[in-house]
Design a protein around this motif. Sequence first.
Motif, PDB file in Angstrom:
ATOM      1  N   ILE A 146       0.814  -1.209   0.000  1.00  0.00           N
ATOM      2  CA  ILE A 146       0.000   0.000   0.000  1.00  0.00           C
ATOM      3  C   ILE A 146       0.852   1.266   0.000  1.00  0.00           C
ATOM      4  N   THR A 147       2.092   1.137  -0.508  1.00  0.00           N
ATOM      5  CA  THR A 147       2.930   2.325  -0.683  1.00  0.00           C
ATOM      6  C   THR A 147       3.623   2.269  -2.036  1.00  0.00           C
ATOM      7  N   TRP A 148       3.944   3.451  -2.556  1.00  0.00           N
ATOM      8  CA  TRP A 148       4.745   3.554  -3.771  1.00  0.00           C
ATOM      9  C   TRP A 148       6.221   3.617  -3.405  1.00  0.00           C
ATOM     10  N   TYR A 149       7.046   3.130  -4.323  1.00  0.00           N
ATOM     11  CA  TYR A 149       8.491   3.294  -4.193  1.00  0.00           C
ATOM     12  C   TYR A 149       8.948   4.226  -5.311  1.00  0.00           C
ATOM     13  N   ASN A 150      10.047   4.917  -5.093  1.00  0.00           N
ATOM     14  CA  ASN A 150      10.600   5.758  -6.164  1.00  0.00           C
ATOM     15  C   ASN A 150      12.081   5.987  -5.933  1.00  0.00           C
ATOM     16  N   HIS A 151      12.780   6.335  -6.992  1.00  0.00           N
ATOM     17  CA  HIS A 151      14.197   6.665  -6.903  1.00  0.00           C
ATOM     18  C   HIS A 151      14.361   8.071  -6.313  1.00  0.00           C
ATOM     19  N   PRO A 152      15.517   8.380  -5.726  1.00  0.00           N
ATOM     20  CA  PRO A 152      15.737   9.710  -5.127  1.00  0.00           C
ATOM     21  C   PRO A 152      15.607  10.865  -6.118  1.00  0.00           C
ATOM     22  N   TYR A 153      15.903  10.628  -7.387  1.00  0.00           N
ATOM     23  CA  TYR A 153      15.885  11.742  -8.342  1.00  0.00           C
ATOM     24  C   TYR A 153      14.482  12.273  -8.621  1.00  0.00           C
ATOM     25  N   TYR A 154      13.443  11.541  -8.246  1.00  0.00           N
ATOM     26  CA  TYR A 154      12.085  12.060  -8.415  1.00  0.00           C
ATOM     27  C   TYR A 154      11.929  13.381  -7.663  1.00  0.00           C
ATOM     28  N   VAL A 155      12.444  13.399  -6.423  1.00  0.00           N
ATOM     29  CA  VAL A 155      12.357  14.594  -5.588  1.00  0.00           C
ATOM     30  C   VAL A 155      13.104  15.746  -6.247  1.00  0.00           C
ATOM     31  N   THR A 156      14.291  15.471  -6.751  1.00  0.00           N
ATOM     32  CA  THR A 156      15.102  16.493  -7.411  1.00  0.00           C
ATOM     33  C   THR A 156      14.358  17.081  -8.600  1.00  0.00           C
ATOM     34  N   HIS A 157      13.724  16.225  -9.398  1.00  0.00           N
ATOM     35  CA  HIS A 157      12.974  16.700 -10.564  1.00  0.00           C
ATOM     36  C   HIS A 157      11.883  17.686 -10.149  1.00  0.00           C
ATOM     37  N   LEU A 158      11.079  17.293  -9.151  1.00  0.00           N
ATOM     38  CA  LEU A 158       9.964  18.156  -8.742  1.00  0.00           C
ATOM     39  C   LEU A 158      10.471  19.477  -8.169  1.00  0.00           C
ATOM     40  N   GLU A 159      11.517  19.409  -7.385  1.00  0.00           N
ATOM     41  CA  GLU A 159      12.059  20.651  -6.807  1.00  0.00           C
ATOM     42  C   GLU A 159      12.590  21.573  -7.900  1.00  0.00           C
ATOM     43  N   GLN A 160      13.265  21.022  -8.883  1.00  0.00           N
ATOM     44  CA  GLN A 160      13.807  21.837  -9.969  1.00  0.00           C
ATOM     45  C   GLN A 160      12.701  22.438 -10.828  1.00  0.00           C
ATOM     46  N   LEU A 161      11.532  21.784 -10.831  1.00  0.00           N
ATOM     47  CA  LEU A 161      10.404  22.292 -11.615  1.00  0.00           C
ATOM     48  C   LEU A 161       9.498  23.215 -10.799  1.00  0.00           C
ATOM     49  N   GLY A 162       9.940  23.589  -9.606  1.00  0.00           N
ATOM     50  CA  GLY A 162       9.222  24.604  -8.836  1.00  0.00           C
ATOM     51  C   GLY A 162       8.164  24.096  -7.892  1.00  0.00           C
ATOM     52  N   PHE A 163       8.134  22.806  -7.625  1.00  0.00           N
ATOM     53  CA  PHE A 163       7.167  22.261  -6.670  1.00  0.00           C
ATOM     54  C   PHE A 163       7.632  22.527  -5.241  1.00  0.00           C
ATOM     55  N   GLN A 164       6.653  22.717  -4.355  1.00  0.00           N
ATOM     56  CA  GLN A 164       6.922  22.917  -2.935  1.00  0.00           C
ATOM     57  C   GLN A 164       6.283  21.781  -2.136  1.00  0.00           C
ATOM     58  N   VAL A 165       6.873  21.476  -0.983  1.00  0.00           N
ATOM     59  CA  VAL A 165       6.307  20.438  -0.123  1.00  0.00           C
ATOM     60  C   VAL A 165       4.939  20.893   0.380  1.00  0.00           C
ATOM     61  N   GLU A 166       3.947  20.002   0.276  1.00  0.00           N
ATOM     62  CA  GLU A 166       2.604  20.308   0.757  1.00  0.00           C
ATOM     63  C   GLU A 166       2.275  19.523   2.032  1.00  0.00           C
ATOM     64  N   LYS A 167       2.384  18.192   1.986  1.00  0.00           N
ATOM     65  CA  LYS A 167       2.090  17.366   3.162  1.00  0.00           C
ATOM     66  C   LYS A 167       3.251  16.424   3.411  1.00  0.00           C
ATOM     67  N   GLN A 168       3.438  16.082   4.695  1.00  0.00           N
ATOM     68  CA  GLN A 168       4.508  15.168   5.073  1.00  0.00           C
ATOM     69  C   GLN A 168       3.916  13.968   5.806  1.00  0.00           C
ATOM     70  N   TYR A 169       4.473  12.806   5.530  1.00  0.00           N
ATOM     71  CA  TYR A 169       4.014  11.559   6.122  1.00  0.00           C
ATOM     72  C   TYR A 169       5.208  10.800   6.689  1.00  0.00           C
ATOM     73  N   ILE A 170       4.948  10.046   7.744  1.00  0.00           N
ATOM     74  CA  ILE A 170       5.989   9.186   8.285  1.00  0.00           C
ATOM     75  C   ILE A 170       5.490   7.744   8.323  1.00  0.00           C
ATOM     76  N   GLU A 171       6.429   6.822   8.199  1.00  0.00           N
ATOM     77  CA  GLU A 171       6.158   5.393   8.369  1.00  0.00           C
ATOM     78  C   GLU A 171       7.127   4.879   9.420  1.00  0.00           C
ATOM     79  N   SER A 172       6.650   4.012  10.278  1.00  0.00           N
ATOM     80  CA  SER A 172       7.540   3.491  11.304  1.00  0.00           C
ATOM     81  C   SER A 172       7.354   1.993  11.486  1.00  0.00           C
ATOM     82  N   ILE A 173       8.271   1.429  12.218  1.00  0.00           N
ATOM     83  CA  ILE A 173       8.324  -0.021  12.367  1.00  0.00           C
ATOM     84  C   ILE A 173       8.790  -0.325  13.784  1.00  0.00           C
ATOM     85  N   PHE A 174       8.290  -1.414  14.347  1.00  0.00           N
ATOM     86  CA  PHE A 174       8.790  -1.843  15.653  1.00  0.00           C
ATOM     87  C   PHE A 174       8.654  -3.353  15.776  1.00  0.00           C
ATOM     88  N   PRO A 175       9.597  -3.991  16.472  1.00  0.00           N
ATOM     89  CA  PRO A 175       9.464  -5.433  16.689  1.00  0.00           C
ATOM     90  C   PRO A 175       8.332  -5.697  17.666  1.00  0.00           C
TER      91      PRO A 175
END
Length: 372
Positions: A146-175
Amino acid sequence: MITIKEAKSKKELTEYIKFPFSLYEGSPYWVPPIISDELESFDKTKNPAFDNAEAYFYMAYKDNKIVGRITAIINWSEVNNQHKRKVRFGWFDVIDDIEVTKALLEKVFELGRKHNLEHAEGPMGFSNLDKVGLLTEGYDQVGTMITWYNHPYYVTHLEQLGFQVEKQYIESIFPFSNVKPEFFQKAQALIKKRYELKALTFTKTKDIMPHVDKMFDLFNESYEKLASFVAISDVQKEYFKKKYISFINPEYIKFVVDKDDKLVAFSIVMPSFTEALQKIKGKLFPFGFLHLLRARKHSKDVVFYLIGVHPEYQNKGVTAIIFDEYYKTFSAKGIQTCIRTPELLENNAIHLLWKNFDPTIHCQRKTYLKNL
């Protein structure tokens, strides 16, 4: 030269769905979708999301080879009812060529401008039960179904094209070994007595079905105050009921009801299908479904998918009842790892639920916005 083509036929949509299989070939972190499941999600005659949304599926070609894809989406419930004049984009995958990203996003912008919308945001799906967010930390962590994966350069592309961060999400794990029953066992007994509550547990999927509509109603009530929330319609409830509930081990669905059997809290946990999905490579047949059935029954990792508490019972410790039930179930099944799906960074109430389990944030996601 980059050319953009809209995928319309089943053959074209299948190519659209299969593009990430080549882009992430060999990656130990990417989790393939089930191809037939994706096709159904994109079928405007089957997915009720299209009752309130429109979507267009675009592929980018370079030298006659697919080099990127994107979905342009308008959720009209969001636009008309919440007055958020937004065009969404999702299912965004691309090679490391910013010109390809630019060409794909231009199709999203065109749709937004056509309807006089104000901004574009993504990646996100049709509704709140779809995948969301660009991975910004945790590229060396395996994903979930239920999550997408992507390469790090996706972020670079959007930032270079003038996109700004809108929402932030966290995922966590515990034994699971971090779960200490003393934090909730005594409390859950007191809360049951004080508010006259009881837990409902299940061993058969058919016994859950009569309660599912009420669960989705409670889901809408629980999350309606979040800025990003769009309520699930009655038609969507039926669709999700058929699509997802049978996928889940019934022992992993927990309800809490009051003395009148009114639902006041629920939780859905899914067995982890990650390993099975990586094995079957998007195909249910001839043997893919057997891997999924095995994971459904025997996976030692679980994913906390949804949890909701009626507004009247929030901050009253009702989740202690849910955690107590899961502790008994997971102990019996030998569960080893608990994984949380993306949660809005601003949703402090949900984060506080896990504080006693000492979770580790292993992935972070963001959606990005650009004014049109």
